[in-house]
Design a protein around this motif. Structure first.
Motif, PDB file in Angstrom:
ATOM      1  N   ILE A  88      42.301   2.529  57.703  1.00 23.37           N
ATOM      2  CA  ILE A  88      42.879   1.333  57.948  1.00 23.37           C
ATOM      3  C   ILE A  88      44.125   1.306  57.358  1.00 23.37           C
ATOM      4  O   ILE A  88      45.267   0.679  58.087  1.00 23.37           O
ATOM      5  N   GLU A  89      44.701   2.038  56.626  1.00 19.06           N
ATOM      6  CA  GLU A  89      45.707   2.043  55.683  1.00 19.06           C
ATOM      7  C   GLU A  89      46.880   2.674  56.688  1.00 19.06           C
ATOM      8  O   GLU A  89      47.898   2.226  56.703  1.00 19.06           O
ATOM      9  N   GLU A  90      46.300   3.643  57.204  1.00 15.38           N
ATOM     10  CA  GLU A  90      47.254   4.693  58.011  1.00 15.38           C
ATOM     11  C   GLU A  90      47.599   3.866  59.470  1.00 15.38           C
ATOM     12  O   GLU A  90      48.491   3.933  60.127  1.00 15.38           O
ATOM     13  N   ASN A  91      46.718   2.942  59.762  1.00 17.21           N
ATOM     14  CA  ASN A  91      46.753   2.659  61.225  1.00 17.21           C
ATOM     15  C   ASN A  91      46.817   0.878  61.041  1.00 17.21           C
ATOM     16  O   ASN A  91      46.189   0.189  61.900  1.00 17.21           O
ATOM     17  N   LYS A  92      47.390   0.290  59.987  1.00 16.50           N
ATOM     18  CA  LYS A  92      47.121  -1.086  59.842  1.00 16.50           C
ATOM     19  C   LYS A  92      47.689  -1.979  61.053  1.00 16.50           C
ATOM     20  O   LYS A  92      46.822  -2.871  61.343  1.00 16.50           O
ATOM     21  N   VAL A  93      48.874  -1.731  61.422  1.00 16.59           N
ATOM     22  CA  VAL A  93      49.201  -2.483  62.576  1.00 16.59           C
ATOM     23  C   VAL A  93      48.413  -2.458  63.762  1.00 16.59           C
ATOM     24  O   VAL A  93      48.211  -3.490  64.312  1.00 16.59           O
ATOM     25  N   LEU A  94      47.863  -1.220  64.150  1.00 20.32           N
ATOM     26  CA  LEU A  94      46.979  -1.304  65.214  1.00 20.32           C
ATOM     27  C   LEU A  94      45.747  -1.935  64.885  1.00 20.32           C
ATOM     28  O   LEU A  94      45.252  -2.526  65.860  1.00 20.32           O
ATOM     29  N   TYR A  95      45.215  -1.646  63.800  1.00 21.89           N
ATOM     30  CA  TYR A  95      43.991  -2.217  63.435  1.00 21.89           C
ATOM     31  C   TYR A  95      43.977  -3.743  63.595  1.00 21.89           C
ATOM     32  O   TYR A  95      43.043  -4.417  64.234  1.00 21.89           O
ATOM     33  N   TYR A  96      44.971  -4.310  62.970  1.00 24.07           N
ATOM     34  CA  TYR A  96      45.038  -5.762  63.085  1.00 24.07           C
ATOM     35  C   TYR A  96      45.389  -6.458  64.402  1.00 24.07           C
ATOM     36  O   TYR A  96      45.152  -7.376  64.991  1.00 24.07           O
ATOM     37  N   PHE A  97      46.294  -5.698  65.068  1.00 20.80           N
ATOM     38  CA  PHE A  97      46.622  -6.156  66.393  1.00 20.80           C
ATOM     39  C   PHE A  97      45.508  -5.900  67.400  1.00 20.80           C
ATOM     40  O   PHE A  97      45.144  -6.948  68.100  1.00 20.80           O
ATOM     41  N   PHE A  98      44.513  -4.905  67.521  1.00 23.34           N
ATOM     42  CA  PHE A  98      43.295  -5.203  68.061  1.00 23.34           C
ATOM     43  C   PHE A  98      42.168  -6.182  67.593  1.00 23.34           C
ATOM     44  O   PHE A  98      41.506  -6.433  68.372  1.00 23.34           O
TER      45      PHE A  98
END
Length: 133
Positions: A88-98
């Motif tokens: 989650i930390e490495e892909n925070k933007v994508l995680y919250y976007f999706f």
């Protein structure tokens, strides 16, 4: 738990079973409305506009509902995979976007439902005016 695999084969399945049929339906619907408008515009313009708006709104509701279900499924699968990988930390933007992404098709679904209701009320108003004449 099921494992989600993002691959070219899964994309092809989505393309062949969802995207291409939706595009074909949209093209056929567009051609059908143009043909209907061409043959019925001179008879009763208000009724022709109502019928075209009615079926356009119905198609919009159906298509956005399909896209909403696909986007919810994809968003859930993506966020679940990111959680399982502890990334989650490495892909925070994508995680919250999706996580928020299904809100876009939901907004369009609400928009088409409201247009559908407004069109039905307009039809009732036209029927009342026709009855008074």
């Amino acid at each position: 738990m099921t494992q989600t695999v993002y691959s070219e084969e899964n994309f092809r399945i989505l393309l062949y079973y969802v995207i291409i049929p939706l595009l074909i339906i949209i093209i056929l619907f567009f051609m059908g409305t143009k043909i209907y408008a061409y043959f019925n515009k001179k008879k009763n313009e208000d009724r022709t506009n109502f019928v075209i708006n009615y079926w356009s709104n119905v198609m919009g509701i159906i298509l956005t509902a399909i896209l909403l279900s696909v986007s919810i499924g994809f968003a859930l699968a993506f966020t679940q995979n990111v959680r399982e990988l502890n990334a989650i930390e490495e892909n925070k933007v994508l995680y919250y976007f999706f996580m928020v992404f299904p809100a876009f098709p939901l907004a369009f679904l609400i928009y088409y439902i409201s247009k559908f209701i407004i069109n039905i009320k307009k039809k009732e108003k036209l029927d009342n005016e026709r009855g008074e004449e």
